[in-house]
Design a protein around this motif. Structure first.
Motif, mmCIF file in Angstrom:
data_model
loop_
_atom_site.group_PDB
_atom_site.id
_atom_site.type_symbol
_atom_site.label_atom_id
_atom_site.label_comp_id
_atom_site.label_asym_id
_atom_site.label_seq_id
_atom_site.Cartn_x
_atom_site.Cartn_y
_atom_site.Cartn_z
ATOM 1 N N ALA A 10 -7.937 5.424 5.230
ATOM 2 C CA ALA A 10 -6.881 5.321 4.456
ATOM 3 C C ALA A 10 -7.132 4.873 3.096
ATOM 4 O O ALA A 10 -6.698 5.940 2.182
ATOM 5 C CB ALA A 10 -5.835 4.546 4.989
ATOM 6 N N GLY A 11 -8.326 4.247 2.973
ATOM 7 C CA GLY A 11 -8.753 3.867 1.398
ATOM 8 C C GLY A 11 -9.218 4.938 0.741
ATOM 9 O O GLY A 11 -9.504 5.053 -0.283
ATOM 10 N N ALA A 12 -9.982 5.653 1.649
ATOM 11 C CA ALA A 12 -10.965 6.958 1.109
ATOM 12 C C ALA A 12 -10.187 8.004 0.628
ATOM 13 O O ALA A 12 -10.772 9.021 0.133
ATOM 14 C CB ALA A 12 -12.035 7.270 2.078
ATOM 15 N N MET B 178 -9.889 -6.135 7.524
ATOM 16 C CA MET B 178 -10.821 -7.014 6.580
ATOM 17 C C MET B 178 -10.124 -7.310 5.208
ATOM 18 O O MET B 178 -10.559 -8.313 4.467
ATOM 19 C CB MET B 178 -12.236 -6.064 5.988
ATOM 20 N N VAL B 179 -8.826 -7.092 5.200
ATOM 21 C CA VAL B 179 -8.133 -7.535 3.973
ATOM 22 C C VAL B 179 -6.670 -8.055 4.640
ATOM 23 O O VAL B 179 -6.142 -9.093 4.031
ATOM 24 C CB VAL B 179 -8.008 -6.607 2.861
ATOM 25 N N MET C 113 0.676 -1.054 0.032
ATOM 26 C CA MET C 113 -0.059 0.025 -0.017
ATOM 27 C C MET C 113 0.780 1.285 -0.124
ATOM 28 O O MET C 113 0.372 2.451 -0.256
ATOM 29 C CB MET C 113 -0.948 -0.033 1.261
ATOM 30 N N GLY D 128 1.887 -10.841 2.679
ATOM 31 C CA GLY D 128 0.496 -11.513 2.767
ATOM 32 C C GLY D 128 -0.414 -10.676 2.066
ATOM 33 O O GLY D 128 -0.477 -11.341 0.842
ATOM 34 N N SER D 129 -1.222 -9.796 2.586
ATOM 35 C CA SER D 129 -2.180 -9.134 1.544
ATOM 36 C C SER D 129 -1.534 -7.933 0.765
ATOM 37 O O SER D 129 -2.407 -7.356 0.228
ATOM 38 C CB SER D 129 -3.574 -8.924 2.306
ATOM 39 N N GLY D 130 -0.520 -7.633 1.141
ATOM 40 C CA GLY D 130 0.020 -6.393 0.384
ATOM 41 C C GLY D 130 -0.627 -5.183 0.983
ATOM 42 O O GLY D 130 -0.704 -4.225 0.173
ATOM 43 N N THR D 131 -0.860 -4.912 2.131
ATOM 44 C CA THR D 131 -1.704 -3.596 2.621
ATOM 45 C C THR D 131 -0.717 -2.999 3.645
ATOM 46 O O THR D 131 -1.000 -1.823 4.132
ATOM 47 C CB THR D 131 -2.962 -4.120 3.608
ATOM 48 N N ILE E 38 -7.118 -13.991 6.507
ATOM 49 C CA ILE E 38 -7.305 -12.384 6.823
ATOM 50 C C ILE E 38 -7.914 -12.289 8.193
ATOM 51 O O ILE E 38 -8.617 -13.232 8.747
ATOM 52 C CB ILE E 38 -8.436 -11.970 5.704
ATOM 53 N N ASN F 182 -0.642 -15.821 0.709
ATOM 54 C CA ASN F 182 -2.006 -15.422 0.949
ATOM 55 C C ASN F 182 -2.632 -16.798 0.502
ATOM 56 O O ASN F 182 -3.955 -16.925 1.063
ATOM 57 C CB ASN F 182 -2.454 -14.209 0.010
ATOM 58 N N LYS G 294 -12.287 2.756 9.743
ATOM 59 C CA LYS G 294 -11.403 1.700 9.107
ATOM 60 C C LYS G 294 -11.166 1.793 7.557
ATOM 61 O O LYS G 294 -10.107 1.296 7.198
ATOM 62 C CB LYS G 294 -11.994 0.265 9.413
ATOM 63 N N GLU G 295 -12.065 2.377 7.003
ATOM 64 C CA GLU G 295 -11.674 2.600 5.401
ATOM 65 C C GLU G 295 -10.981 4.091 5.261
ATOM 66 O O GLU G 295 -10.990 4.569 3.953
ATOM 67 C CB GLU G 295 -12.896 2.411 4.852
#
Lengths: 435, 481
Positions: B327-329, B138-139, B34, B72-75, B115, B93, B324-325
């Protein structure tokens, strides 16, 4: 001079700013069916966006490997629902596929895709093909084919063969169906290609319910295919001519154009992105559940346990999740149980199950396993592709599960109520209601 | 350096064609996590499904002296799951099964690719949960959480990942499969589990994790308080903790972040507030009730505009979904950002928030804030457009200044994201030479060839890139003031 954006050229290139909206957080990963099955970054939404961006930035070309990972995408758009940054993955994918079609390597299953796309979106040809299939099934040839397993070396043909169980007789709707009771408005009905031939009952029930809800229903004879399959395959020109024709087939004075096939409704709602002249038409498109949920239908009891599968292009494409559930819950006696992973793609995805049967089968197995967990004997879903696919999955596992479109249950509940009312035993409270 | 055909052949034999990514396009998508600022594509990506495959990969790479990078999930947010020296990336993963749930012993054993949230989902119906809850839960994978010793909003009360890991199965950089710790809390000898948690793949690859499970509290109350002033909110945080309340979580978001989240998830945070506090209390019902009232009173006393209690589980879930979302937003605000993870003593929150505003203004960059206020763990997101080189330079300058401001206030360079490539260079601000040299020697015990996740966690020596020796001068006087 032709515009270029890295490996993309000319019109219909993916929007670089849109691609850059992705901040690589990965929240889409667990929601992506292909990532869940394959566990590879390049078969995840984040990875696919990264590939598109790399192509747009000229870091990679439109290579067969690039095409492969983009083609493996089901286009279910579960990633759009998950994305906190609002990346419009669906249109990015469509644009990329258009670019691949124009400037990329030939699709892996081009001939099969050619055949499918020359039949499915043409109601007349599809009708002929299905009539032939009916003959094949009833003549006993199917039993022979299945017993001898001659289709084994041809997995894609076998997938097509397995998908269809029976084909109902063709029926057509009158061009105008008057509203019943208080008039609410005037709507057009999309009869679709697959829906029209494989699920004529769904169209009939949709029209009846709309009329009962107070809408005059216009069913233009001249209407063709919505073009969704072609858009998803990147055939922009064919898609645009279908979209233009479909929009022209409906009169301008309609309140809504109603679709009962999620894939069609989703594509039609987004016509404006590809054909600005059709934006007005697109703005009037509604899924049947969105329209009926506003109405007050006279529903009689159906003592059934039902579960609901979210068709991708309804839940993710159109963000319609609650309306179909609310409608089903209104049916007295009906118990709606939630399906685990209800919005995970069943593997149908337009004609994906015919082009990529192995992956589609894995997703179907996941879906059927979750259905078994619910204990429901009836599964409702608002898209013909899902109906066919999930019915096949249940059939092959020997499950006694019936697949229905929500309007079929609603229509049956209406019929139960009407029958009760006609009978002498109808309770007076019901008779006093006006609807 | 491309891998030798011999190594590729051996890896293919072990993993099959579906288990080894060699295409240029395939490797490209693994070039960053990320933290997209740092890019480095591996020469191959191995996707093992079993522990035996992991052991075989490590042994082959060790023989060939090829670096190994776990993913792992690359987050991750520190440039941890990318390959600055190429080599083989091992994506864990696909190893995502729950091996055992053992409620009488309050633990579960899972594979590293599972996860985080999947574990809680698997046990929540029985009243249990896995406490570490990074916002990426969640990921993000539990293996990744262990690797970075991840935190999360609820770590304020429940502790960070290392407090919840009882045992590990680890394939060391020598290719040995070792078991560290286990279900029983008291193991004789060294606490090697504790040593390995947070080692960011520099010791080896974790193939199984035994974690503690926690029983859900009797009652939960989530309170949203909004403020017209960032400093008022910061003072409310200090006052709540000073009052002896230990919230399960105490989070703060600023105006810019609130805007992105409202657009992104429709979480319905107050639109006109300069800051929002998300306060969660859990425990026995009576205690939660009493503490909730006290916390609300403190917020009102500090000038809160609104104090709202989530009325049901759905409202609570929505408030948390927004957080929780976050950073994504941020993609709604800017295409790229630098994200800090610095920690300051909680009492310094008002001062650092003031300083943050000044730094942003000085460098002409927007800074969005979302952080674990209860821990003093800041997450300023410095927004920039990477197509504008000048903006990037300004963002980087602001980033450095901010970090030094935190250290000057008695803080640390990283709270919960880990060190990775991003913060390795900052470790000398935190640790003395003897400390760093000791860490280097410890790493050598697990991975003598230094092939495991090179260039991560420990700073490279300026001259030879290996081993830490005191660089001179260590830090010029007044370098950051």
């Amino acid at each position: 001079m032709e515009q270029t954006l890295g490996a993309f050229r000319g019109p219909d290139a993916p929007d670089l700013d849109e691609l850059r909206t992705c901040v690589h957080c990965g929240i889409c990963l667990p929601q992506c069916p292909t990532y869940r099955v394959l566990g590879e970054e390049m078969d995840s939404p984040r990875g696919r966006i990264y590939l598109m961006r790399a192509a747009a930035e000229g870091r990679i070309g439109l290579t067969p490997t690039f095409a492969h990972h983009l083609d493996l995408c089901l286009g279910c758009r579960a990633c759009e629902t998950a994305c906190p940054s609002g990346v419009k993955f669906g249109s990015l994918l469509e644009a990329t596929r258009i670019q691949l079609r124009r400037h990329g390597p030939p699709p892996r299953h081009r001939r099969l895709e050619d055949v499918i796309l020359s039949v499915f979106p043409e109601p007349a040809r599809l009708g002929v093909a299905l009539a032939a299939f009916r003959l094949y099934r009833r003549s006993g040839l199917r039993r022979l084919v299945r017993a001898t397993r001659v289709l084994r070396p041809f997995p894609r043909l076998a997938a097509l063969e397995a998908l269809l169980d029976d084909v109902p007789a063709a029926e057509s709707l009158p061009p105008l169906i008057p509203a019943r009771g208080t008039a609410r408005g005037r709507v057009g009905l999309l009869t679709g290609c697959v829906q029209r031939h494989l699920y004529p009952g769904v169209n009939r029930d949709t029209a009846r319910l709309l009329a009962l809800a107070g809408y005059e229903v216009v069913v233009p004879r001249a209407q063709g295919c919505c073009g969704a399959l072609e858009l998803h395959a990147g055939r922009a020109e064919a898609f645009r001519s279908r979209a233009r024709a479909l929009a022209a087939a409906f009169p301008d004075d309609l309140d809504f154009v109603v679709a009962n096939a999620a894939g069609c409704g989703s594509a039609m709602k987004e016509y404006g992105r590809w054909l600005p002249a059709t934006a007005g038409f697109a703005a009037r498109v509604r899924d049947v559940a969105e329209v009926l949920v506003e109405a007050d239908l006279p529903l009689g009891p159906l003592p059934l346990t039902v579960t609901y599968h979210d068709a991708c292009h309804l839940a993710h494409g159109q963000r319609v999740r609650q309306a179909p559930r609310a409608l089903l819950r209104r049916i007295p006696g009906l118990t709606l149980v939630e399906l685990g992973d209800s919005d995970l793609c069943c593997g149908s995805a337009g004609v994906y199950n015919l082009l990529e049967p192995a992956l589609a089968r894995e997703l179907l197995a996941l879906k059927v396993a979750r259905i078994v967990e619910t204990g429901a004997r009836v599964v409702a879903t608002g898209n013909p592709g899902c109906l066919l696919q999930i019915a096949q999955g249940c059939r092959q596992r020997g499950l006694d599960v019936t697949l229905v479109h929500p309007v079929e249950l609603l229509a049956r509940a209406v019929a139960v109520r009407a029958a009760g009312r006609r009978g002498a035993s109808a309770p007076p409270s019901e008779a006093s209601e006006t609807d | 350096m491309p891998l030798s055909p011999g190594l590729v052949g051996d890896l293919q034999r072990i993993l099959g064609p579906e288990g080894l990514v060699l295409s240029h396009e395939g490797r490209l998508v693994y070039e960053c996590d990320m933290h997209t600022f740092y890019k480095g594509a591996p020469d191959a990506v191995a996707l093992p499904s079993t522990t035996a495959e992991v052991v075989a990969i490590v042994r082959l790479c060790r023989e060939a002296r090829v670096p190994i990078v776990p993913r792992g999930s690359g987050t991750g947010l520190i440039g941890g799951a990318m390959a600055p020296s190429g080599g083989v990336m091992v994506g864990l993963n696909r190893m995502n099964r729950i091996l055992e749930v053992d409620l009488p012993n309050r633990c579960a054993t899972v594979q590293p690719g599972l996860i985080n949230l999947s574990l809680t989902k698997a046990v929540e119906a029985r009243g249990w949960f896995f406490a570490p809850d990074p916002s990426s839960q969640m990921v993000s994978s539990i293996g990744g959480n262990v690797s970075t010793n991840a935190g999360g909003p609820h770590c304020l009360k429940y502790g960070i990942t290392s407090n919840h890991v009882l045992g590990l199965e680890l394939v060391t950089g020598r290719g040995e499969l070792v078991t560290l710790g286990g279900k029983v809390a008291d193991h004789p000898g060294y606490d090697l589990t504790g040593v390995a948690v947070g080692s960011e793949g520099t010791f080896g690859l974790v193939t199984a994790i035994t974690v503690r499970l926690v029983h859900v509290a009797q009652a939960v109350k989530t309170i949203l308080a909004s403020f017209a002033d960032l400093e008022d909110a910061s003072e409310a945080v200090s006052a709540i903790i000073a009052a002896g309340i230990v919230p399960a979580a105490l989070e703060m978001l600023d105006e810019l972040m609130i805007r992105a989240i409202n657009e992104g998830t429709g979480a319905g945070y107050p639109k006109d507030a300069a800051a929002v506090l998300l306060i969660e209390l859990d425990g026995p019902a009576e205690e939660v009730e009493a503490q909730g009232e006290r916390a609300a009173r403190i917020c009102w006393e500090r000038g809160a505009l609104e104090v709202r209690v989530a009325q049901d589980a759905a409202e609570r879930a929505l408030l948390w979904k927004g957080r929780k979302e976050a950073a994504g937003a941020v993609g709604r605000l800017a295409p790229t950002y630098l994200l800090q993870d610095a920690v300051v003593p909680r009492s310094k929150l008002p001062a650092i928030m003031r300083e943050l505003g000044a730094i942003g203004a000085r460098h002409g960059v927007q800074i969005a804030n979302v952080f674990h206020a209860g821990d003093g763990n800041l997450h300023p997101l410095i927004l920039y457009d990477d197509r504008n080189p000048d903006e990037l330079e300004r963002a980087k300058a602001a980033n450095e200044e901010l970090l030094h401001a935190c250290i000057a206030m008695g803080g640390t360079v990283t709270g919960e994201h880990g060190v990775g490539l991003d913060k390795a260079k900052n470790l000398p601000l935190q640790y003395g030479d003897a400390d760093l040299n000791f860490m280097y020697r410890l790493r050598g015990v697990f991975d003598p060839q230094r092939l495991m996740n090179p260039k991560k966690l420990l700073p490279a020596h300026p001259a030879c890139g290996e081993g830490w020796r005191p660089p001179r001068p260590r830090l010029p006087e007044g370098a950051w003031i």
